[in-house]
Design a protein around this motif. Structure first.
Motif, PDB file in Angstrom:
ATOM      1  N   GLU A  26       0.819  -1.214   0.000  1.00 27.83           N
ATOM      2  CA  GLU A  26       0.000   0.000   0.000  1.00 27.83           C
ATOM      3  C   GLU A  26       0.855   1.267   0.000  1.00 27.83           C
ATOM      4  OE1 GLU A  26      -3.556   0.341  -0.222  1.00 27.83           O
ATOM      5  OE2 GLU A  26      -2.993  -1.621  -1.022  1.00 27.83           O
ATOM      6  N   VAL A  27       1.962   1.250   0.725  1.00 27.30           N
ATOM      7  CA  VAL A  27       2.875   2.398   0.703  1.00 27.30           C
ATOM      8  C   VAL A  27       3.414   2.602  -0.706  1.00 27.30           C
ATOM      9  CG1 VAL A  27       5.098   3.264   1.536  1.00 27.30           C
ATOM     10  CG2 VAL A  27       3.485   2.233   3.148  1.00 27.30           C
ATOM     11  N   GLU A  28       3.775   1.506  -1.358  1.00 27.29           N
ATOM     12  CA  GLU A  28       4.268   1.601  -2.740  1.00 27.29           C
ATOM     13  C   GLU A  28       3.165   2.096  -3.673  1.00 27.29           C
ATOM     14  OE1 GLU A  28       6.402  -1.206  -6.158  1.00 27.29           O
ATOM     15  OE2 GLU A  28       5.638  -2.095  -4.307  1.00 27.29           O
ATOM     16  N   ARG A  29       1.957   1.598  -3.501  1.00 25.68           N
ATOM     17  CA  ARG A  29       0.845   2.020  -4.362  1.00 25.68           C
ATOM     18  C   ARG A  29       0.590   3.510  -4.259  1.00 25.68           C
ATOM     19  NH1 ARG A  29      -4.632   2.997  -4.022  1.00 25.68           N
ATOM     20  NH2 ARG A  29      -4.612   2.722  -1.757  1.00 25.68           N
ATOM     21  N   LEU A  30       0.735   4.044  -3.050  1.00 29.26           N
ATOM     22  CA  LEU A  30       0.491   5.461  -2.828  1.00 29.26           C
ATOM     23  C   LEU A  30       1.696   6.336  -3.183  1.00 29.26           C
ATOM     24  CD1 LEU A  30      -1.443   5.145   0.557  1.00 29.26           C
ATOM     25  CD2 LEU A  30      -2.411   5.768  -1.659  1.00 29.26           C
ATOM     26  N   GLY A  31       2.844   5.707  -3.424  1.00 32.81           N
ATOM     27  CA  GLY A  31       4.038   6.457  -3.801  1.00 32.81           C
ATOM     28  C   GLY A  31       4.602   7.315  -2.681  1.00 32.81           C
ATOM     29  N   ALA A  32       4.404   6.913  -1.451  1.00 34.94           N
ATOM     30  CA  ALA A  32       4.849   7.713  -0.312  1.00 34.94           C
ATOM     31  C   ALA A  32       6.366   7.615  -0.138  1.00 34.94           C
ATOM     32  CB  ALA A  32       4.149   7.252   0.962  1.00 34.94           C
ATOM     33  N   GLN A  33       6.973   8.750   0.186  1.00 36.00           N
ATOM     34  CA  GLN A  33       8.414   8.816   0.399  1.00 36.00           C
ATOM     35  C   GLN A  33       8.782   9.121   1.853  1.00 36.00           C
ATOM     36  OE1 GLN A  33      10.626   8.095  -2.140  1.00 36.00           O
ATOM     37  NE2 GLN A  33       8.717   7.567  -3.207  1.00 36.00           N
ATOM     38  N   ARG A  34       7.914   9.790   2.583  1.00 36.64           N
ATOM     39  CA  ARG A  34       8.201  10.151   3.979  1.00 36.64           C
ATOM     40  C   ARG A  34       7.022   9.714   4.854  1.00 36.64           C
ATOM     41  NH1 ARG A  34      12.369  12.728   5.489  1.00 36.64           N
ATOM     42  NH2 ARG A  34      11.334  13.649   7.328  1.00 36.64           N
ATOM     43  N   VAL A  35       7.144   8.516   5.391  1.00 34.90           N
ATOM     44  CA  VAL A  35       6.091   7.913   6.204  1.00 34.90           C
ATOM     45  C   VAL A  35       6.253   8.335   7.657  1.00 34.90           C
ATOM     46  CG1 VAL A  35       5.156   5.744   7.077  1.00 34.90           C
ATOM     47  CG2 VAL A  35       5.854   5.928   4.680  1.00 34.90           C
ATOM     48  N   MET A  36       5.156   8.795   8.240  1.00 33.12           N
ATOM     49  CA  MET A  36       5.134   9.050   9.681  1.00 33.12           C
ATOM     50  C   MET A  36       4.376   7.914  10.355  1.00 33.12           C
ATOM     51  SD  MET A  36       3.775  12.359  11.812  1.00 33.12           S
ATOM     52  CE  MET A  36       3.298  12.276  13.537  1.00 33.12           C
TER      53      MET A  36
END
Length: 336
Positions: A26-36
């Motif tokens: 899911e993180v990859e699907r959303l393209g997130a780079q800075r996860v909190m």
């Protein structure tokens, strides 16, 4: 028939032992780079397959505004929130999303249900404020029954009964309709089955499934009498969330049942009365921590939904809270 139903848009991934991989996907699907990451220190680690840029452990019941302010500052450079924990953890993530618009991936470790609703809550000066905003609805929920294994049975039962309260309220809440009532009935059936065998993986999976259905129904139907009572009590007296909901639920059901035909569907789905289920699974219907029931009743009364099946007075609320505080048998109690 004539009614209006709203279904909230959300992805759900359900799989025992799959939380870490599902989160990474899911993180990859959303393209997130800075996860909190928002999680208590003791929360299960599901982040082995992702990079976490910011960590927030400032979790507290009922989301004090001070904690929300600190978390919002931490989130200034984040592009995705990941919450791992129970309702308080999800609630803190929602407080951040409310002002930042950041998306949330919620990984529940209890049966609180907050992850499937667009309802937020903040507490300030012993007063809890709640509201609805689609910005706080997690974009994805990742359910993994293995993450609930560390919950002691007593807490798991209270959390599951909190989910039952979502279902019961959904039968007659302000926006109740045939769809969310159907979801609530199936949620009651699943929760009743799961709570009876909560020590097993099968029981935890059924309870988690039922908790999701309960939350979806509640998100559509809105807060009924039960939740209005518990939200006020929680904010005013800093009471434990799940245990308070568990204690109050049988009394609200006993109060409303004479005027609510839907109550028969609750009993049918459980296969028994609610209080008989409580006796079977060891749930407590004793309310603790309310020093003045008359004062509490006065605080609650303005929040009572006009659509409740029965008219509610201050005396009704005082009697209900007094009965719950004394642990009277709910099946024999009602202000008829």
């Amino acid at each position: 028939m004539s009614w209006k139903h709203v279904t909230l848009g959300q992805r759900v991934r359900f799989g025992t032992g799959l939380a870490s991989q599902n989160l990474a996907d899911e993180v990859e699907r959303l393209g997130a780079q800075r996860v909190m990451l928002i999680a208590e220190e003791t929360a299960p680690d599901v982040t082995s397959k992702i990079q976490v840029a910011i960590r927030c452990t400032d979790v507290a019941p009922h989301v004090p505004v001070e904690n929300a302010a600190r978390a919002r500052e931490q989130a200034a450079d984040a592009d995705l929130l990941v919450s791992v924990g129970g309702g308080s953890t999800t609630g803190l993530a929602k407080a951040v999303a409310l002002t930042s618009g950041l998306p949330i991936i919620a990984v529940p470790t209890t049966y609180a249900g907050s992850e499937a609703t667009n309802v937020w809550g903040l507490t300030e000066a012993a007063s809890k404020t709640t509201g609805s905003d689609d910005r706080v609805l997690p974009v994805t929920v990742i359910y993994d029954a293995a993450l609930t294994a560390s919950l002691p049975d007593e807490l798991a039962i209270a959390s599951g009964c909190n989910a039952l309260a979502h279902c019961v309220d959904s039968m007659w809440a302000p926006r109740a309709d045939p769809i969310n009532q159907a979801l609530a009935v199936e949620g009651i059936r699943a929760l009743g089955s799961g709570l009876r065998k909560i020590s097993s993986l099968e029981g935890r999976e059924q309870t988690l499934y039922g908790a999701y259905l309960a939350a979806v129904a509640f998100a559509s139907a809105g807060s009924g009498l039960h939740h209005k009572i518990c939200h006020v009590l929680g904010g005013a007296y800093n009471l434990p969330h799940a245990q308070t909901h568990t204690a109050i639920l049988p009394y609200v059901l006993a109060f409303n049942a004479p005027a609510a035909p839907q109550a028969a569907r609750i009993t049918e789905a459980l296969g028994t009365s609610l209080i008989s289920l409580y006796d079977e699974i060891g749930a407590s219907h004793v309310l603790h921590g309310v020093p003045d029931v008359r004062e509490a009743a006065r605080l609650i009364l303005p929040s009572v939904p006009p659509s409740n099946p029965r008219q509610v007075t201050e005396d009704d609320l005082t009697a209900l809270l007094a009965a719950a505080s004394a642990g009277e048998n709910p099946s024999e109690w009602s202000r008829a």
